[in-house]
Design an enzyme around this catalytic site. Structure first.
Site, PDB file in Angstrom:
ATOM      1  N   LYS A  64     -59.217  42.811 118.393  1.00 30.72           N
ATOM      2  CA  LYS A  64     -57.952  42.881 119.119  1.00 30.72           C
ATOM      3  C   LYS A  64     -57.207  44.093 118.582  1.00 30.72           C
ATOM      4  O   LYS A  64     -57.471  44.544 117.455  1.00 30.72           O
ATOM      5  CB  LYS A  64     -57.127  41.614 118.845  1.00 30.72           C
ATOM      6  CG  LYS A  64     -56.096  41.307 119.903  1.00 30.72           C
ATOM      7  CD  LYS A  64     -56.652  40.405 120.991  1.00 30.72           C
ATOM      8  CE  LYS A  64     -55.578  40.064 122.012  1.00 30.72           C
ATOM      9  NZ  LYS A  64     -56.049  39.088 122.985  1.00 30.72           N
ATOM     10  N   GLY A  97     -46.102  26.868 135.026  1.00 28.45           N
ATOM     11  CA  GLY A  97     -46.329  28.311 135.055  1.00 28.45           C
ATOM     12  C   GLY A  97     -47.253  28.665 136.191  1.00 28.45           C
ATOM     13  O   GLY A  97     -48.456  28.366 136.144  1.00 28.45           O
ATOM     14  N   GLY A 106     -47.816  31.875 137.506  1.00 27.34           N
ATOM     15  CA  GLY A 106     -47.960  33.333 137.564  1.00 27.34           C
ATOM     16  C   GLY A 106     -49.350  33.655 138.065  1.00 27.34           C
ATOM     17  O   GLY A 106     -49.895  32.951 138.918  1.00 27.34           O
TER      18      GLY A 106
HETATM   19  N1  LIG Z   1     -54.374  36.618 132.899  1.00 30.49           N
HETATM   20  C1  LIG Z   1     -55.469  36.302 132.228  1.00 30.49           C
HETATM   21  O1  LIG Z   1     -56.576  36.714 132.571  1.00 30.49           O
HETATM   22  C2  LIG Z   1     -55.393  35.372 131.055  1.00 30.49           C
HETATM   23  C3  LIG Z   1     -56.547  35.176 130.278  1.00 30.49           C
HETATM   24  C4  LIG Z   1     -56.499  34.265 129.216  1.00 30.49           C
HETATM   25  C5  LIG Z   1     -55.283  33.628 128.927  1.00 30.49           C
HETATM   26  N2  LIG Z   1     -54.172  33.882 129.677  1.00 30.49           N
HETATM   27  C6  LIG Z   1     -52.936  33.195 129.333  1.00 30.49           C
HETATM   28  O2  LIG Z   1     -52.521  32.419 130.437  1.00 30.49           O
HETATM   29  C7  LIG Z   1     -51.095  32.351 130.485  1.00 30.49           C
HETATM   30  C8  LIG Z   1     -50.597  32.845 131.836  1.00 30.49           C
HETATM   31  O3  LIG Z   1     -51.059  34.172 132.043  1.00 30.49           O
HETATM   32  P1  LIG Z   1     -50.707  34.957 133.386  1.00 30.49           P
HETATM   33  O4  LIG Z   1     -51.584  36.154 133.398  1.00 30.49           O
HETATM   34  O5  LIG Z   1     -50.701  34.020 134.538  1.00 30.49           O
HETATM   35  O6  LIG Z   1     -49.224  35.402 133.058  1.00 30.49           O
HETATM   36  P2  LIG Z   1     -48.030  35.636 134.105  1.00 30.49           P
HETATM   37  O7  LIG Z   1     -46.976  36.346 133.332  1.00 30.49           O
HETATM   38  O8  LIG Z   1     -48.535  36.230 135.374  1.00 30.49           O
HETATM   39  O9  LIG Z   1     -47.538  34.147 134.460  1.00 30.49           O
HETATM   40  C9  LIG Z   1     -46.851  33.329 133.579  1.00 30.49           C
HETATM   41  C10 LIG Z   1     -45.867  32.528 134.399  1.00 30.49           C
HETATM   42  O10 LIG Z   1     -45.246  31.562 133.547  1.00 30.49           O
HETATM   43  C11 LIG Z   1     -43.869  31.510 133.872  1.00 30.49           C
HETATM   44  N3  LIG Z   1     -43.147  30.946 132.729  1.00 30.49           N
HETATM   45  C12 LIG Z   1     -42.755  31.535 131.588  1.00 30.49           C
HETATM   46  N4  LIG Z   1     -42.139  30.658 130.776  1.00 30.49           N
HETATM   47  C13 LIG Z   1     -42.153  29.472 131.398  1.00 30.49           C
HETATM   48  C14 LIG Z   1     -41.681  28.181 131.087  1.00 30.49           C
HETATM   49  N5  LIG Z   1     -41.061  27.937 129.927  1.00 30.49           N
HETATM   50  N6  LIG Z   1     -41.865  27.189 131.976  1.00 30.49           N
HETATM   51  C15 LIG Z   1     -42.485  27.428 133.163  1.00 30.49           C
HETATM   52  N7  LIG Z   1     -42.947  28.636 133.528  1.00 30.49           N
HETATM   53  C16 LIG Z   1     -42.796  29.647 132.655  1.00 30.49           C
HETATM   54  C17 LIG Z   1     -43.512  32.940 134.241  1.00 30.49           C
HETATM   55  O11 LIG Z   1     -42.320  32.994 135.021  1.00 30.49           O
HETATM   56  C18 LIG Z   1     -44.743  33.371 135.010  1.00 30.49           C
HETATM   57  O12 LIG Z   1     -44.627  33.081 136.391  1.00 30.49           O
HETATM   58  C19 LIG Z   1     -50.615  33.197 129.293  1.00 30.49           C
HETATM   59  O13 LIG Z   1     -50.444  32.342 128.185  1.00 30.49           O
HETATM   60  C20 LIG Z   1     -51.780  34.125 129.037  1.00 30.49           C
HETATM   61  O14 LIG Z   1     -51.811  34.568 127.690  1.00 30.49           O
HETATM   62  C21 LIG Z   1     -54.205  34.728 130.731  1.00 30.49           C
END
Ligand SMILES: NC(=O)c1ccc[n+]([C@@H]2O[C@H](COP(=O)([O-])OP(=O)(O)OC[C@H]3O[C@@H](n4cnc5c(N)ncnc54)[C@H](O)[C@@H]3O)[C@@H](O)[C@H]2O)c1
Length: 362
Positions: A80, A180, A182
């Site tokens: 990382k 969440g 996203g």
């Molecule tokens: N994108 C990937 O490929 C990937 C891979 C492995 C792990 N992750 C993990 O998955 C999670 C989501 O990733 P993502 O890419 O969808 O991120 P993202 O930023 O697109 O989505 C996260 C969402 O969570 C919402 N959010 C934040 N705090 C919140 C709360 N307290 N309650 C409810 N909603 C809340 C945000 O408004 C956002 O819509 C993260 O923890 C990330 O580290 C993502």
């Protein structure tokens, strides 16, 4: 540096401090392990208050990548990187290129990708200086947005939990709460709708909830993640930030499965025991959210979405294997997942639950 910090460093193969005065780059690259192959893990761009905080984070995150990559059956160790600074103000193409030169200097021992604060177009820039950057844009032959297969993997993990607990590999008719929506969460909703689940979502961003409900009018909304976790659910799925499961939430949880994409869902390791004592089946986050790293690792072989999706489907089997191992050992799934990952790293690679059809399956 205190001697205790040196003990932490001892678990890592290599830690590189990178500084470029022309662009203001300060970065730390940590290679935890190359036992299974080149270390692979994203670059986090974050305004760490101190260098110690940055080092602590990169050591922890790179170690976690070794476990994630091992369980995903990838021929990659864990690594990382962190770039210290505010991505909104400090990120310039020149700085990203300077960073790319440092990645290149490691000659493939470390392969970088996106993480918090870095995005697909950033990897395109980093890749101008190194061939060891993945997660680039599809127009450049890259794997693109990794949330596509992250969501698929979480869905497979959830199906496996359903199979383990209810004897059916489906969420049809089950009530699933998604905190969440996203990039990962909203794609997970699509899979679950197709599977016939009843869905409740929540997000701090009302527009994210509206977007999901515009696509799927039957999806319900909860006030916030705390309310959702305490409501009658079969599955609770954290897909926002880390630490969603603490002692209080677990005490009130009504779901019998916890399976989500968010990293570091447990506020502390003891939460895994609390979940087990309450009879909740927890699928470890680093096991079920590996679809993203599977997606970007595939790019190193000439990206093929079908092949990467096939590999991601295998998260169903690896989750079943972890849940069965936990039951057999009388341990938690978190402990069983660690053990299986460590066995693979120590033995150099057998993953009996994975197909051998991909170039980077060892
Ligand atoms: N994108 C990937 O490929 C990937 C891979 C492995 C792990 N992750 C993990 O998955 C999670 C989501 O990733 P993502 O890419 O969808 O991120 P993202 O930023 O697109 O989505 C996260 C969402 O969570 C919402 N959010 C934040 N705090 C919140 C709360 N307290 N309650 C409810 N909603 C809340 C945000 O408004 C956002 O819509 C993260 O923890 C990330 O580290 C993502």
């Amino acid at each position: 540096m205190a001697p205790t910090d040196l003990v932490d460093l001892a678990g890592h193969e290599q830690v590189v401090f990178c500084s470029d005065t022309d662009t203001g780059l300060h970065a730390v690259i940590a290679v935890h392990s190359t036992a299974l192959g080149p270390a692979l893990g994203g670059t986090r761009f974050h305004p760490y208050p101190t260098l110690d905080a940055a080092v602590g984070d990169v050591l922890r995150l790179s170690r976690a990548m070794s476990y994630k990559n091992a369980l995903a059956g990838l021929a990659h160790g864990g690594g990382k990187a962190v770039i210290v600074g505010d991505p909104h103000t400090a990120k310039t193409p020149q700085l990203l290129r300077a960073y790319g030169r440092f990645v290149e200097s490691l000659a493939g021992r470390y392969v970088t990708a996106c993480d918090v604060g870095t995005y697909v177009p950033d990897m395109d820039v980093v890749a101008e200086e190194t061939r060891w950057a993945t997660g680039r844009s599809p127009e450049r032959g890259g794997a693109g947005d990794s949330s596509v297969l992250t969501a698929l993997g979480v869905f497979q993990g959830m199906r496996a939990a359903a199979q383990h607990l209810w004897g059916v590999p489906s969420l049809a008719g089950r009530r699933v709460g998604i905190a969440g929506v996203g990039k990962v969460g909203r794609r997970l909703v699509d899979h679950l709708v197709e599977d016939g689940a009843e869905i409740v979502v929540t997000d701090v961003d009302p527009a994210a909830v509206d977007a999901v409900r515009a696509r799927h009018p039957d999806v319900a909304a909860a006030e916030d993640a705390d309310v959702l976790a305490r409501s009658p659910l079969d599955v609770f799925s954290p897909n926002a930030l880390g630490g969603a499961l603490d002692d209080d939430v677990v005490a009130d949880l009504r779901a019998t499965v916890v399976c989500g994409g968010a990293n570091n869902q447990l506020a502390h390791p003891g939460v895994a025991d609390l979940l087990a004592r309450r009879g909740v089946v927890y699928t470890p986050d680093f096991l079920v959210n590996a679809g993203g790293v599977i997606q970007v690792s595939d790019e190193l072989h000439g990206f093929d979405m079908e092949r990467a999706a096939g590999r991601t489907q295998a998260i169903f089997d690896s989750t079943l294997a972890v849940l069965a191992a936990a039951e057999a050992d009388g341990s938690t799934p978190a402990v069983a997942a660690d053990r299986l990952a460590e066995e693979r790293m120590a033995g150099g690679g057998a993953t009996p639950w994975l197909p051998r059809s991909s170039p980077d399956v060892s």
